[in-house]
Scaffold this motif. Structure first.
Motif, PDB file in Angstrom:
ATOM      1  N   SER A 118       0.832  -1.206   0.000  1.00  0.00           N
ATOM      2  CA  SER A 118       0.000   0.000   0.000  1.00  0.00           C
ATOM      3  C   SER A 118       0.866   1.254   0.000  1.00  0.00           C
ATOM      4  CB  SER A 118      -0.940  -0.002   1.212  1.00  0.00           C
ATOM      5  OG  SER A 118      -1.860  -1.082   1.156  1.00  0.00           O
ATOM      6  N   GLY A 119       2.026   1.187   0.643  1.00  0.00           N
ATOM      7  CA  GLY A 119       2.955   2.314   0.618  1.00  0.00           C
ATOM      8  C   GLY A 119       3.453   2.599  -0.791  1.00  0.00           C
ATOM      9  N   ILE A 120       3.784   1.542  -1.538  1.00  0.00           N
ATOM     10  CA  ILE A 120       4.213   1.714  -2.928  1.00  0.00           C
ATOM     11  C   ILE A 120       3.075   2.271  -3.777  1.00  0.00           C
ATOM     12  CG2 ILE A 120       4.958   0.491  -5.009  1.00  0.00           C
ATOM     13  CD1 ILE A 120       6.442  -1.475  -3.202  1.00  0.00           C
ATOM     14  N   ALA A 121       1.880   1.701  -3.631  1.00  0.00           N
ATOM     15  CA  ALA A 121       0.728   2.178  -4.401  1.00  0.00           C
ATOM     16  C   ALA A 121       0.432   3.640  -4.103  1.00  0.00           C
ATOM     17  CB  ALA A 121      -0.501   1.309  -4.097  1.00  0.00           C
ATOM     18  N   THR A 122       0.600   4.033  -2.856  1.00  0.00           N
ATOM     19  CA  THR A 122       0.363   5.418  -2.457  1.00  0.00           C
ATOM     20  C   THR A 122       1.402   6.347  -3.080  1.00  0.00           C
ATOM     21  OG1 THR A 122      -0.657   4.685  -0.381  1.00  0.00           O
ATOM     22  CG2 THR A 122       0.114   6.965  -0.477  1.00  0.00           C
ATOM     23  N   ASN A 123       2.675   5.930  -3.067  1.00  0.00           N
ATOM     24  CA  ASN A 123       3.741   6.693  -3.725  1.00  0.00           C
ATOM     25  C   ASN A 123       3.393   6.960  -5.182  1.00  0.00           C
ATOM     26  OD1 ASN A 123       5.635   7.169  -1.753  1.00  0.00           O
ATOM     27  ND2 ASN A 123       7.044   5.571  -2.385  1.00  0.00           N
ATOM     28  N   ALA A 124       3.047   5.884  -5.889  1.00  0.00           N
ATOM     29  CA  ALA A 124       2.752   5.992  -7.319  1.00  0.00           C
ATOM     30  C   ALA A 124       1.532   6.868  -7.570  1.00  0.00           C
ATOM     31  CB  ALA A 124       2.532   4.601  -7.910  1.00  0.00           C
ATOM     32  N   SER A 125       0.525   6.732  -6.719  1.00  0.00           N
ATOM     33  CA  SER A 125      -0.705   7.497  -6.885  1.00  0.00           C
ATOM     34  C   SER A 125      -0.463   8.993  -6.765  1.00  0.00           C
ATOM     35  CB  SER A 125      -1.735   7.048  -5.839  1.00  0.00           C
ATOM     36  OG  SER A 125      -2.911   7.829  -5.921  1.00  0.00           O
ATOM     37  N   LYS A 126       0.333   9.386  -5.793  1.00  0.00           N
ATOM     38  CA  LYS A 126       0.597  10.810  -5.572  1.00  0.00           C
ATOM     39  C   LYS A 126       1.239  11.446  -6.801  1.00  0.00           C
ATOM     40  CE  LYS A 126       1.065  10.576  -0.525  1.00  0.00           C
ATOM     41  NZ  LYS A 126       2.017  10.566   0.621  1.00  0.00           N
ATOM     42  N   VAL A 127       2.254  10.778  -7.365  1.00  0.00           N
ATOM     43  CA  VAL A 127       2.963  11.332  -8.518  1.00  0.00           C
ATOM     44  C   VAL A 127       2.091  11.280  -9.769  1.00  0.00           C
ATOM     45  CG1 VAL A 127       5.052  11.212  -9.915  1.00  0.00           C
ATOM     46  CG2 VAL A 127       5.148  10.587  -7.508  1.00  0.00           C
ATOM     47  N   ALA A 128       1.406  10.160  -9.989  1.00  0.00           N
ATOM     48  CA  ALA A 128       0.583  10.002 -11.191  1.00  0.00           C
ATOM     49  C   ALA A 128      -0.573  11.002 -11.219  1.00  0.00           C
ATOM     50  CB  ALA A 128       0.051   8.577 -11.273  1.00  0.00           C
ATOM     51  N   LYS A 129      -1.157  11.282 -10.068  1.00  0.00           N
ATOM     52  CA  LYS A 129      -2.266  12.234 -10.021  1.00  0.00           C
ATOM     53  C   LYS A 129      -1.797  13.667 -10.241  1.00  0.00           C
ATOM     54  CE  LYS A 129      -5.619   9.743  -7.173  1.00  0.00           C
ATOM     55  NZ  LYS A 129      -6.317   9.681  -5.854  1.00  0.00           N
ATOM     56  N   GLU A 130      -0.603  13.972  -9.758  1.00  0.00           N
ATOM     57  CA  GLU A 130      -0.093  15.331  -9.915  1.00  0.00           C
ATOM     58  C   GLU A 130       0.374  15.607 -11.340  1.00  0.00           C
ATOM     59  OE1 GLU A 130       2.985  18.466  -7.732  1.00  0.00           O
ATOM     60  OE2 GLU A 130       2.827  16.395  -7.012  1.00  0.00           O
ATOM     61  N   PHE A 131       0.817  14.545 -12.023  1.00  0.00           N
ATOM     62  CA  PHE A 131       1.340  14.715 -13.383  1.00  0.00           C
ATOM     63  C   PHE A 131       0.671  13.704 -14.320  1.00  0.00           C
ATOM     64  CE2 PHE A 131       4.676  15.911 -10.352  1.00  0.00           C
ATOM     65  CZ  PHE A 131       4.863  17.238 -10.717  1.00  0.00           C
ATOM     66  N   PRO A 132      -0.623  13.905 -14.604  1.00  0.00           N
ATOM     67  CA  PRO A 132      -1.388  12.905 -15.347  1.00  0.00           C
ATOM     68  C   PRO A 132      -0.963  12.717 -16.802  1.00  0.00           C
ATOM     69  CG  PRO A 132      -2.678  14.903 -15.033  1.00  0.00           C
ATOM     70  CD  PRO A 132      -1.455  15.052 -14.193  1.00  0.00           C
ATOM     71  N   ASN A 133      -0.271  13.698 -17.393  1.00  0.00           N
ATOM     72  CA  ASN A 133       0.129  13.533 -18.791  1.00  0.00           C
ATOM     73  C   ASN A 133       1.511  12.905 -18.941  1.00  0.00           C
ATOM     74  OD1 ASN A 133       1.150  15.953 -17.684  1.00  0.00           O
ATOM     75  ND2 ASN A 133       1.642  16.735 -19.714  1.00  0.00           N
ATOM     76  N   PHE A 259       8.605  20.557 -15.123  1.00  0.00           N
ATOM     77  CA  PHE A 259       9.120  20.918 -16.435  1.00  0.00           C
ATOM     78  C   PHE A 259       8.690  19.897 -17.489  1.00  0.00           C
ATOM     79  CE2 PHE A 259      12.558  19.997 -19.478  1.00  0.00           C
ATOM     80  CZ  PHE A 259      12.509  21.166 -20.249  1.00  0.00           C
ATOM     81  N   LEU A 260       8.836  18.601 -17.193  1.00  0.00           N
ATOM     82  CA  LEU A 260       8.507  17.556 -18.159  1.00  0.00           C
ATOM     83  C   LEU A 260       7.014  17.458 -18.434  1.00  0.00           C
ATOM     84  CD1 LEU A 260      10.904  14.719 -16.911  1.00  0.00           C
ATOM     85  CD2 LEU A 260      11.143  16.073 -19.002  1.00  0.00           C
ATOM     86  N   SER A 261       6.209  17.910 -17.484  1.00  0.00           N
ATOM     87  CA  SER A 261       4.755  17.765 -17.635  1.00  0.00           C
ATOM     88  C   SER A 261       4.181  18.610 -18.764  1.00  0.00           C
ATOM     89  CB  SER A 261       4.048  18.100 -16.322  1.00  0.00           C
ATOM     90  OG  SER A 261       4.185  19.472 -16.001  1.00  0.00           O
ATOM     91  N   LYS A 262       4.979  19.514 -19.308  1.00  0.00           N
ATOM     92  CA  LYS A 262       4.471  20.303 -20.445  1.00  0.00           C
ATOM     93  C   LYS A 262       4.522  19.503 -21.745  1.00  0.00           C
ATOM     94  CE  LYS A 262       8.742  22.822 -21.638  1.00  0.00           C
ATOM     95  NZ  LYS A 262       9.338  24.173 -21.734  1.00  0.00           N
ATOM     96  N   PHE A 263       5.233  18.372 -21.713  1.00  0.00           N
ATOM     97  CA  PHE A 263       5.269  17.498 -22.878  1.00  0.00           C
ATOM     98  C   PHE A 263       4.236  16.387 -22.715  1.00  0.00           C
ATOM     99  CE2 PHE A 263       9.639  19.010 -22.069  1.00  0.00           C
ATOM    100  CZ  PHE A 263       9.811  19.782 -23.212  1.00  0.00           C
ATOM    101  N   GLN A 264       3.745  15.849 -23.802  1.00  0.00           N
ATOM    102  CA  GLN A 264       2.745  14.791 -23.762  1.00  0.00           C
ATOM    103  C   GLN A 264       3.401  13.414 -23.938  1.00  0.00           C
ATOM    104  OE1 GLN A 264      -0.571  14.926 -23.138  1.00  0.00           O
ATOM    105  NE2 GLN A 264      -0.419  17.115 -22.768  1.00  0.00           N
ATOM    106  N   ASP A 265       2.948  12.451 -23.134  1.00  0.00           N
ATOM    107  CA  ASP A 265       3.334  11.051 -23.285  1.00  0.00           C
ATOM    108  C   ASP A 265       4.831  10.801 -23.121  1.00  0.00           C
ATOM    109  OD1 ASP A 265       0.662  10.511 -23.754  1.00  0.00           O
ATOM    110  OD2 ASP A 265       0.872  10.679 -25.930  1.00  0.00           O
ATOM    111  N   ILE A 266       5.470  11.560 -22.265  1.00  0.00           N
ATOM    112  CA  ILE A 266       6.871  11.315 -21.953  1.00  0.00           C
ATOM    113  C   ILE A 266       6.942  10.365 -20.761  1.00  0.00           C
ATOM    114  CG2 ILE A 266       9.059  12.363 -21.247  1.00  0.00           C
ATOM    115  CD1 ILE A 266       8.138  13.155 -24.038  1.00  0.00           C
ATOM    116  N   GLY A 267       7.782   9.352 -20.867  1.00  0.00           N
ATOM    117  CA  GLY A 267       7.976   8.443 -19.747  1.00  0.00           C
ATOM    118  C   GLY A 267       9.005   9.003 -18.779  1.00  0.00           C
ATOM    119  N   VAL A 268       8.761   8.823 -17.490  1.00  0.00           N
ATOM    120  CA  VAL A 268       9.714   9.248 -16.460  1.00  0.00           C
ATOM    121  C   VAL A 268       9.914   8.070 -15.511  1.00  0.00           C
ATOM    122  CG1 VAL A 268      10.239  10.909 -14.658  1.00  0.00           C
ATOM    123  CG2 VAL A 268       8.866  11.622 -16.612  1.00  0.00           C
ATOM    124  N   SER A 269      11.133   7.513 -15.482  1.00  0.00           N
ATOM    125  CA  SER A 269      11.388   6.371 -14.600  1.00  0.00           C
ATOM    126  C   SER A 269      11.914   6.862 -13.263  1.00  0.00           C
ATOM    127  CB  SER A 269      12.371   5.396 -15.253  1.00  0.00           C
ATOM    128  OG  SER A 269      13.518   6.056 -15.729  1.00  0.00           O
TER     129      SER A 269
END
Length: 287
Positions: A118-133, A259-269
């Motif tokens: 649940s800690g991992i899922a929460t980490n991922a959720s926070k970032v994914a929701k803030e930067f949906p593109n 900065f990266l969120s202004k681009f569409q469909d960029i992967g960020v690892s």
């Protein structure tokens, strides 16, 4: 958009964690629970409530039935929520009813799995929701044996899966390129040896970009690029070969994500998703 470069881990089954549950039981109960066995009778029953103590995203409930079966516990699991459910303080996840001794013996193992995932899922959720593109990708920086579970937790939270293992997809770095003699040779050799497998190519400067584009990998990874070089690289790749996917990694800060969120469909690892994890505060309150 598929949230993964290869087949994402959208579900887990008992075969993915049975060995971990077995190891956990051997580690925690090598000769029983001397405290519980001394103080409680085997015929005492209880009801235990699995309860969220903070906000987050739930993950890992599939482990519970396996744990009950492996311990031979005389306990019934009544599930209220499912993986992926949002949690707030006081949310009831489910209840265990039955032998008090059995519940006490499995409590810590149960919580370790669910709090961690649940800690991992929460980490991922926070970032994914803030930067949906952005495609927020995990890495192979996971605890040994927990790879599939950790990647499932990332996906459950709204993140995306990079390759599950070294067999699924090729990833060419500087050592591989040096062995082959050039970027184009490295890509071609791997492509010829593994037809049908995706190839990701990591570069660390604009000087490598032209040859990288010409080699036509499936993904170009821009490693530790400055903001200005990142912008130039993305522009050139999209202009010259729009089918090549773009990924960024290395020193990814909140400012870099903005900065990266202004681009569409960029992967960020982000290794942070799985290697810097705070257990989500979940308790088992025994009545």
């Amino acid at each position: 958009m598929i949230r993964g470069y290869t087949t994402p881990v959208t579900e887990i089954s008992e075969k993915d964690f049975e060995a971990l549950v077995t190891l956990a039981l051997e580690e925690d109960l090598p000769a029983g629970d001397i405290t519980t066995d001394s103080l409680f009778n085997s015929n005492e029953n209880c009801k235990a409530v699995l309860l969220a103590k903070e906000e987050g995203v739930l993950c890992g409930l599939a482990v519970l039935p396996c744990l009950i079966r492996k311990t031979g516990a005389d306990v019934k699991w009544n599930q209220t929520l499912s993986d992926g459910a949002p949690l707030s303080k006081g949310t009831i996840i489910g209840t265990l009813e039955g032998s008090l001794v059995d519940v006490l013996k499995m409590e810590r193992i149960l919580l370790n799995f669910i709090q961690y995932l649940s800690g991992i899922a929460t980490n991922a959720s926070k970032v994914a929701k803030e930067f949906p593109n952005l495609l927020i990708l995990d890495t192979r920086k996971t605890l040994p044996g927990y790879r599939k579970l950790a990647k499932y937790a990332v996906y459950t939270g709204g993140g995306a899966n990079h390759r599950l293992n070294l067999s699924e997809m090729a990833m060419l770095k500087d050592n591989h390129v040096a062995k082959a003699g050039s970027i184009q040779s490295a890509v071609q050799i791997v492509r010829n040896a593994n037809p049908g497998k995706k190839i990701e190519l990591e570069i660390d400067g604009l000087s490598q970009l032209s040859e990288a584009i010409a080699s036509n990998p499936d993904i170009i990874l821009l490693d530790n690029f400055s903001d200005s070089d990142t912008e130039k690289a993305i522009e050139l790749i999209k202009e010259q070969s729009p089918k090549i996917r773009i990924e960024c990694s290395g020193g990814i800060t909140p400012d870099k994500l903005k900065f990266l969120s202004k681009f569409q469909d960029i992967g960020v690892s982000m290794g942070y998703l799985t290697h810097t994890v705070k257990f989500l505060d979940i308790s088992l309150d025994i009545k």
